[in-house]
Motif scaffolding. Structure first.
Motif, mmCIF file in Angstrom:
data_model
loop_
_atom_site.group_PDB
_atom_site.id
_atom_site.type_symbol
_atom_site.label_atom_id
_atom_site.label_comp_id
_atom_site.label_asym_id
_atom_site.label_seq_id
_atom_site.Cartn_x
_atom_site.Cartn_y
_atom_site.Cartn_z
ATOM 1 N N GLU A 269 46.353 -14.522 6.134
ATOM 2 C CA GLU A 269 44.995 -13.687 5.333
ATOM 3 C C GLU A 269 43.493 -14.428 5.938
ATOM 4 N N LYS A 270 43.267 -15.445 6.510
ATOM 5 C CA LYS A 270 42.230 -16.078 6.822
ATOM 6 C C LYS A 270 41.943 -14.903 8.148
ATOM 7 N N LEU A 271 43.130 -14.478 8.429
ATOM 8 C CA LEU A 271 42.632 -13.811 10.186
ATOM 9 C C LEU A 271 42.609 -12.683 10.291
ATOM 10 N N GLY A 272 42.941 -11.631 8.631
ATOM 11 C CA GLY A 272 43.388 -10.371 8.602
ATOM 12 C C GLY A 272 44.627 -10.158 9.346
ATOM 13 N N ARG A 273 45.756 -11.009 9.536
ATOM 14 C CA ARG A 273 47.079 -10.156 10.241
ATOM 15 C C ARG A 273 47.787 -10.030 9.589
ATOM 16 N N SER A 274 48.869 -9.200 9.683
ATOM 17 C CA SER A 274 49.938 -8.732 8.531
ATOM 18 C C SER A 274 50.573 -9.585 8.507
ATOM 19 N N PRO A 275 50.973 -9.819 6.746
ATOM 20 C CA PRO A 275 52.041 -11.127 6.623
ATOM 21 C C PRO A 275 53.430 -11.645 7.590
ATOM 22 N N GLY A 276 53.363 -12.840 7.934
ATOM 23 C CA GLY A 276 54.910 -13.182 8.422
ATOM 24 C C GLY A 276 54.756 -12.967 9.868
ATOM 25 N N SER A 277 53.233 -12.758 10.560
ATOM 26 C CA SER A 277 53.110 -12.875 11.956
ATOM 27 C C SER A 277 52.900 -13.556 12.762
ATOM 28 N N SER A 278 52.134 -14.718 11.717
ATOM 29 C CA SER A 278 52.442 -16.343 12.549
ATOM 30 C C SER A 278 53.141 -16.599 12.279
ATOM 31 N N GLU A 279 54.399 -16.257 11.403
ATOM 32 C CA GLU A 279 55.645 -17.407 11.381
ATOM 33 C C GLU A 279 56.014 -17.411 12.598
ATOM 34 N N GLN A 280 55.943 -15.380 13.611
ATOM 35 C CA GLN A 280 57.385 -15.948 14.457
ATOM 36 C C GLN A 280 56.855 -16.431 15.145
ATOM 37 N N LEU A 281 55.724 -17.654 15.596
ATOM 38 C CA LEU A 281 55.117 -18.460 16.497
ATOM 39 C C LEU A 281 56.332 -19.888 16.333
#
Ligand code: NAD
Ligand code: DAU
Length: 351
Positions: A269-281
């Motif tokens: 949310e803070k970085l304006g990334r699409s929902p779920g994208s960081s979880e892929q890491l």
């Protein structure tokens, strides 16, 4: 109390304690003694370093002769002892450095204080800051650590902290040294070194690096905002009963995987990334050796006897923390370069 020695004041929790004492008690002279290991960083105290009641002393608590001289020079009315090796993973690869700083260093401090305080012990105070890890691990969800829970340290880190707690109590019993001990749960907040779970995940999400979750991510920790811990230390230092132990905790338990997912969501949310994208890491990696399952503190004694309660809800504290790291990327870059980068690569890329 006029002249107070705070050890480990350039570290994560210590810097919040130093700031609180320097700004809340302008009549006190605060001496911050720190060896500036990889975990100590004077940048953490830039905002107060010019205060007339703040003094920095670089030194190693393992050096008994240095401590003896420091105490002769300043006497000190009280000590708040936070200096320690604090990271469990490091204690697994290098237990002896934890024995040196956490055990020998603590005994050196007690000895230096005892020598100069001996004719008037009663008007002095040695406050030892410890951890809930000395109590071991919990399995039954209805159980919590109490002040009288039997010690059962299970990592070299917690064994060294348990040993230092025992020495502090032994000096109280044997030499009548006025002491206080507090055992706190996991802290989080600004200036947390990014080898620990929350700042490591924030750093890696920012840099699109893998998020190493140990084992299945089912281990549980009880998280407390660092300024609430500093406030508890202030309360206990001023109002705690000589010889007593106080548990400090947030009643805020999270499995590691749920916490990492919450951080991913917040950062997306803070970085304006699409929902779920960081979880892929997220990557499940080899578990920590002897990994304690669950820590959970019962802080009823501190609430009932001294009126302390955590002030921040976790959502608010976590947001404050993420915002701080986003606004202080240069702090993160500085502490993750050089020697630390080498350690990090060895530690995590092998997992
Ligand atoms: P930290 O690793 O961030 O900071 C430790 C500080 O101690 C650093 O500034 C370091 O330079 C200094 N230090 C280390 N060895 C030293 C030595 N030999 N002589 C002088 N200074 C030395 O640690 P932290 O997370 O801020 O923890 C502070 C204290 O609180 C520790 O005693 C720890 O056991 C305890 N504690 C930590 C937590 C937590 O969640 N981080 C929870 C409960 C208790
Ligand atoms: O409970 C208080 C203690 O909390 C303090 O005494 C210690 O100084 C402090 O480091 C902390 O110990 P933990 O081992 O609980 O904290 P850490 O941040 O290292 O790990 C938290 C949890 O996350 C733990 O279950 C291990 C897991 N973990 C940690 C790291 C660094 C991961 O899954 N992946 C990681 O990369």
């Amino acid at each position: 109390m006029k002249k107070i020695l705070i050890t480990g004041g350039a570290g994560f929790i210590g810097s919040h304690v130093v700031r609180r004492f320097v700004t809340t008690y302008p009549t006190y002279q605060i001496y911050n003694l720190d060896a500036l290991t990889y975990a100590g960083n004077l940048e953490n105290l830039r905002d107060i370093e010019d205060s007339p009641n703040y003094h920095f002393v670089k030194g190693d608590i393992v050096d008994a002769a240095f401590l003896d001289q420091l105490f002769v020079e300043h006497t000190f009315d009280g000590v708040i002892h936070l200096a320690a090796e604090s990271h469990v993973d490091r204690s697994i690869s290098d237990p002896l450095s934890f024995v040196m700083t956490n055990v020998v260093g603590t005994v050196n401090l007690l000895n230096a204080a005892k020598k100069v305080w001996k004719d008037d012990l009663a008007s002095h105070l040695f406050y030892h800051v410890s951890t809930d890890e000395v109590y071991g691990e919990l399995h039954d969800p209805s159980e919590f650590f109490l002040e009288n829970t039997k010690y059962d340290p299970r990592s070299p880190y917690s064994a060294s902290k348990a040993s230092s707690d025992h020495f502090v109590r032994a000096y109280h019993n044997t030499y009548k040294m006025p002491v206080l001990i507090s055992n706190c749960s996991n802290n989080y907040g600004p200036n947390h070194f990014p080898e620990k779970l929350i700042p490591l995940m924030i750093h890696n999400i920012l840099n699109n690096k893998p998020l190493p979750v140990y084992g299945k991510g089912e281990n549980i920790r009880d998280w407390l905002f660092v300024e609430d811990h500093a406030r508890a230390i202030d309360t206990i230092f001023h109002h705690g009963q000589n010889g007593e132990t106080y548990n400090i905790g947030g009643h805020n338990e999270w499995t590691n995987i749920d916490l990492v997912k919450l951080l991913c969501k917040t950062m997306d949310e803070k970085l304006g990334r699409s929902p779920g994208s960081s979880e892929q890491l997220i990557q499940y990696v080899t578990d920590r050796a002897g990994h304690d399952l669950r820590y959970a503190i019962d802080a009823t004694k501190l609430k009932n006897e001294l009126g302390w309660l955590p002030s921040l809800q976790f959502a608010e504290g976590l947001e404050k923390t993420v915002d701080w790291y986003l606004a202080n990327e240069s702090w993160l870059d500085n502490v993750t370069s050089g020697a630390y980068q080498h350690y990090y690569e060895e530690m995590y890329e092998g997992r």
